[in-house]
Write an enzyme that holds these catalytic residues in place. Structure first.
Site, PDB file in Angstrom:
ATOM      1  CG  HIS A  46      -1.803  -1.182   1.325  1.00  0.00           C
ATOM      2  ND1 HIS A  46      -1.349  -2.418   1.712  1.00  0.00           N
ATOM      3  CD2 HIS A  46      -3.130  -1.321   1.081  1.00  0.00           C
ATOM      4  CE1 HIS A  46      -2.363  -3.273   1.705  1.00  0.00           C
ATOM      5  NE2 HIS A  46      -3.449  -2.636   1.328  1.00  0.00           N
ATOM      6  CG  HIS A 277      -5.948   1.636  -0.559  1.00  0.00           C
ATOM      7  ND1 HIS A 277      -5.984   2.292   0.653  1.00  0.00           N
ATOM      8  CD2 HIS A 277      -6.116   0.319  -0.263  1.00  0.00           C
ATOM      9  CE1 HIS A 277      -6.161   1.416   1.627  1.00  0.00           C
ATOM     10  NE2 HIS A 277      -6.249   0.211   1.101  1.00  0.00           N
ATOM     11  CD  GLU A 424     -20.146  -5.862  25.033  1.00  0.00           C
ATOM     12  OE1 GLU A 424     -21.161  -6.103  25.720  1.00  0.00           O
ATOM     13  OE2 GLU A 424     -20.151  -5.088  24.043  1.00  0.00           O
ATOM     14  CG  HIS A 486     -28.295 -12.883  27.243  1.00  0.00           C
ATOM     15  ND1 HIS A 486     -29.085 -12.412  26.219  1.00  0.00           N
ATOM     16  CD2 HIS A 486     -27.947 -11.789  27.982  1.00  0.00           C
ATOM     17  CE1 HIS A 486     -29.214 -11.095  26.333  1.00  0.00           C
ATOM     18  NE2 HIS A 486     -28.533 -10.700  27.389  1.00  0.00           N
TER      19      HIS A 486
END
Length: 681
Positions: A46, A277, A424, A486
Site C-alpha cells: 500500500h 491505495h 466490549e 445470552h
C-alpha cells in the site's frame, strides 16, 4: 479532495514545498520513495498512505515525538501507533531512517517476504519500535486509548518525573468507519485522556473509491460530541501541521487532528484515486514521481545528508532519556517501577493464593465460579497493585470489582477499576493497549456470549502475546431465564480454536484460584476465565500444594472398581461427572473422572502424562454444556476410539427457563451420562 482543491485553503504545490521547506521536503521524500520502492519490489502493498502522510510523520518525529531510537523500550517514551496498518512502509521507513536496531535496509528490501521483520502489516515483536499489531482497522486506535489510560494511571502511582509521555496515532478513514472507533473515542472522551492525539489521514479514499460512496459522517462533529478537541491542517504544509499539533498538545482533552492529504501524493496519474491505495505504482509512474520529487537516486538509495538528518532525529531524545534514567536511579520507587514494567509477578502472590486454596478446600463453599473469581480477586488485587479491572457495564454480574480499588476517572487516576460502558470491543482493545504499555495487568469482564463483540481485539491479544485476562461469566445454559440469546454454545470452541489463547473453565473455588494464578503468571498470551452464573458444589475438597490446573487436566476421582469408563468434564459439569461416577460405581462399573480446566495446558504436557490421564481401553464420555466441536481430540484421539466415545452436551441453541430445568430438558444429567457410558460398554 484533489490537491488543487487543497490550494484553495493553502496555496501550495510540490515545487513550492521543495522551495519553501527544502530540508523538510528531502526528509519526507525519503519516506515516500522507500515506501514506493519497497512496494514495487514486493509487487504487493500500500504505497498511497505513506506517500500522503509522510509530511505529517516527518514533523511528528522531528519535533514532537519523545523517543530515542537507541533505546526503543525506554518506558517513558511517547507511543506511536500506526492504526492504519496497511501503510506499514511508513512505519518501517521511519524506524529505518531514525536508526532503530534491526530495521536495516535489507529488511526494507525484503518487505512482505517470509521471515522478514517488515511484514505486510505491522506485527508487535517483529522489530523494536512496532508498538502494537495493526492492520484490522481501528484496532490501533483502540489500543492507543488503553496506552493513554495506562500512562495516566502510572503517572498517578509513580509521579510525573518517571511517567510523562503522550500517545500518538495515525488513523485513516477506514479506522474511523469501523465500529470499534465509536466505542474507543467515547471511552477516551469520557476519561479526558489529554495526552492522546489522533492524526487522521483525511484523504477521502478507500478501496472501493471515494469515502463518500459509503459514508457521510462529519467526523469532526462526531469526535467533538464525544468530548475531544478537534483541529484541522493541510497535511502537506509543515507550518499548518505544526500549528495544529501545537493546539492539540495544549488541549486538556484527547485531540483529533484532521490532516487533509492526497493519497499517493506526487504520483501524477494515480494520486487521489483508489488505484494508489493497495497496489504498486508501476515502473513508469515511479519514474514520474521521482521527477516530480526531484529525487534522481536509484531505488532504495537515500543520500548521506538525508540519512544524517534522520539519524539526528532518531537520537535527539537521548539527553531526555539519560536525564530520566538518572531520576529513576535516584527514585525510592525504582525497584517497584522496574518490577511492574518488566511484568514480573512477586512470589508473595503464590503464597497468598496457596493459603486461599487451603482455606477453600476446607470450607467447601457452594458458590458460582463468578463469585469464586471475585473471592480470588480480593486476594489478587490486595497483592498486585498493577492490576486494573473493569467490566462492560456488567460489574454486578461479572463480579470484577473488589474492595478498595477505586474508580479510574479524570478525578482519580489512581483508581484501578474502569467502567467501560457497553463497549466490549473497545474494552478488549484498551486492555491490549494497557498490556502493551507495560506496568499494568488488565482484566475485564462481560458475558461469555458477548465475546462475539470483543472477538477482533481478543484475536489481537493472542497475536501480540500479551497478558490480557478476560473474565467471561454466564458461561452456559446454566444462566437460565435470559435464554438462548445470552447462552453461549459455540463460544468455548471458538476461543479454544484461537492460537496462543488459554481458556480456563474451572469447576469450583479452588480451580478458579488456580486458573487466576496461571493467568497472572503467564506473560506471553491472553487467558479466558469462563465462569458460571449458577452455584456449584466444591469438587476439590482436599488441599494439594500443587496447582493441579497447571497440568490442564488431571484425575479428580479414580475408579473404585476395575476402570471401564473415563468421564471427562469442565466447569459446571464436573460435579455431574462425579455424580455419574457414583451411579456407575454402585453398579460395579469402575469410572474415573478427569477434570479438564484448560485444554491448551493439557495439550502441552508430554505424552507420558497424557497417557496416564487418558489411557487406552476404557470408554470415554465428554460432558460440557456447550458444542461438541473440539472434544473428539480427547474422546476419539489420544488412544481413544469412535466406538468407545460419546458426548453429553448441547446440539443446538438453548432456551429460556430455570437452570435446573434446562439441564434436565437438554439431557445434561448424571443419569444421562451414566446411561451413555453403559451403552458403550
Amino acid at each position: 479532495m484533489k490537491f488543487d482543491e487543497l490550494r484553495e485553503r493553502n496555496p501550495v504545490t510540490i515545487a513550492e514545498l521543495r522551495e519553501r521547506h527544502a530540508d523538510h521536503w528531502q526528509k519526507a521524500a525519503a519516506l515516500r520513495v522507500l515506501a514506493m520502492d519497497a512496494v514495487q519490489q514486493a509487487n504487493s502493498g500500500h504505497p498511497g498512505m505513506p506517500m500522503g502522510m509522510a509530511d505529517v510523520a516527518t514533523i511528528l518525529f522531528e519535533e514532537y515525538l519523545k523517543f530515542d531510537a537507541a533505546a526503543p523500550d525506554w518506558p517513558d517514551r511517547d507511543r506511536f501507533v500506526l492504526s492504519a496498518g496497511h501503510g506499514s512502509m511508513l512505519l518501517y521507513g521511519l524506524l529505518h531512517l531514525c536508526g532503530y536496531p534491526e530495521m536495516t535496509l535489507d529488511e526494507i528490501r525484503n518487505f512482505r517476504q517470509l521471515g522478514a521483520r517488515t511484514a505486510g502489516h505491522p506485527e508487535y515483536g517483529h522489530a523494536p519500535g512496532i508498538e502494537t499489531t495493526t492492520g484490522p482497522l481501528g484496532q490501533g486506535l483502540g489500543a492507543a486509548v488503553g496506552m493513554a489510560m495506562a500512562e495516566a494511571n502510572m503517572q498517578a502511582r509513580f509521579g510525573k518525573k518517571l511517567v510523562d509521555h503522550r500517545t500518538w496515532v495515525i488513523a485513516g478513514d477506514g479506522c474511523l468507519m469501523e465500529g470499534i472507533s465509536h466505542e474507543s473515542i467515547g471511552l477516551a472522551g469520557r476519561q479526558r485522556l489529554g495526552k492522546l492525539i489522533v492524526l487522521w489521514d483525511d484523504n477521502g479514499i478507500s478501496i472501493d473509491g471515494r469515502v463518500s460512496l459509503s459514508d457521510a459522517t462529519d467526523q469532526m462533529k462526531r469526535f467533538e460530541a464525544a468530548g475531544w478537541s478537534v483541529h484541522r491542517c493541510n497535511g502537506h504544509d509543515p507550518d499548518e501541521i505544526r500549528a495544529a499539533l501545537d493546539e492539540a498538545v495544549r488541549s486538556p482533552r484527547p485531540s483529533l487532528v484532521a490532516c487533509r492529504t492526497v493519497i499517493g501524493f506526487g504520483a501524477p496519474n494515480k494520486q487521489d484515486t483508489a488505484g494508489v491505495h493497495g497496489a504498486p505504482l508501476g515502473a513508469e509512474e515511479i519514474d514520474l514521481v521521482r521527477d516530480a520529487y526531484g529525487w534522481p537516486h536509484a531505488p532504495f538509495v537515500v543520500p548521506d545528508e538525508v540519512r544524517e538528518a534522520w539519524a539526528a532525529i532518531g537520537s535527539r531524545g537521548r539527553a531526555l532519556r539519560e536525564e530520566w534514567e538518572s531520576r529513576l536511579a535516584a527514585s525510592p520507587k525504582r525497584k517497584e517501577f522496574e518490577r511492574v514494567t518488566r511484568g514480573e509477578v512477586p512470589t508473595k502472590l503464590a503464597r497468598a493464593l496457596a493459603a486461599f486454596r487451603k482455606e477453600q478446600a476446607e470450607a467447601q463453599p457452594k458458590v458460582a465460579t463468578r463469585k469464586a473469581s471475585e473471592m480470588v480477586l480480593e486476594v489478587v488485587n490486595a497483592t498486585l497493585p498493577e492490576t486494573i479491572g473493569g467490566s462492560a457495564d456488567l460489574t454486578g454480574s461479572n463480579n470484577t470489582l473488589t474492595k478498595g480499588l477505586g474508580i479510574f476517572s479524570p478525578d482519580d487516576r489512581k483508581g484501578r477499576y474502569v467502567h467501560y460502558g457497553i463497549r466490549e470491543h473497545g474494552m478488549a482493545a484498551a486492555m491490549n493497549g494497557m498490556a502493551l504499555h507495560g506496568g499494568i495487568i488488565p482484566y475485564g469482564g462481560t458475558f461469555l456470549v458477548f465475546s462475539d463483540y470483543a472477538r477482533g481485539a481478543m484475536r489481537i491479544s493472542s497475536l501480540i502475546g500479551k497478558r490480557v485476562i478476560y473474565v467471561l461469566t454466564h458461561d452456559s445454559i446454566g444462566l437460565g431465564e435470559d435464554g438462548p440469546t445470552h447462552q453461549p454454545i459455540e463460544h468455548l470452541a471458538m476461543l479454544r480454536a484461537t492460537p496462543n489463547m488459554r481458556v480456563f473453565r474451572p469447576a469450583d473455588v479452588v480451580e478458579t484460584a488456580e486458573a487466576w494464578e496461571l493467568a497472572l503468571t503467564h506473560a506471553d498470551g491472553p487467558s479466558v476465565l469462563a465462569l458460571t452464573r449458577q452455584n456449584l458444589p466444591a469438587v476439590r475438597t482436599v488441599h494439594n500444594r500443587r496447582n493441579l490446573s497447571a497440568m490442564g487436566a488431571y484425575v479428580l476421582a479414580e475408579a473404585d472398581h476395575r476402570r471401564a469408563v473415563i468421564l471427562l468434564a469442565t466447569g459446571s459439569e464436573v460435579h455431574i461427572a462425579l455424580e455419574a461416577r457414583a451411579i456407575l460405581e454402585r453398579k460395579g462399573i469402575g469410572a474415573r473422572v478427569v477434570s479438564m480446566p484448560c485444554w491448551e495446558l493439557f495439550a502441552a504436557q508430554d505424552e507420558s502424562y497424557r497417557r496416564r490421564v487418558l489411557p487406552s481401553g476404557a470408554v470415554r464420555v465428554g460432558i460440557e454444556a456447550a458444542s461438541r466441536f473440539g472434544w473428539d481430540r480427547w474422546l476419539t484421539g489420544e488412544r481413544g476410539s469412535d466406538r468407545k466415545a460419546d458426548f453429553v452436551g448441547m446440539e443446538g441453541f438453548g432456551a429460556s427457563g430455570p437452570a435446573a430445568r434446562l439441564y434436565e430438558h437438554f439431557g445434561i444429567t448424571a443419569e444421562a451420562v451414566a446411561a451413555r457410558a453403559e451403552a458403550l460398554l
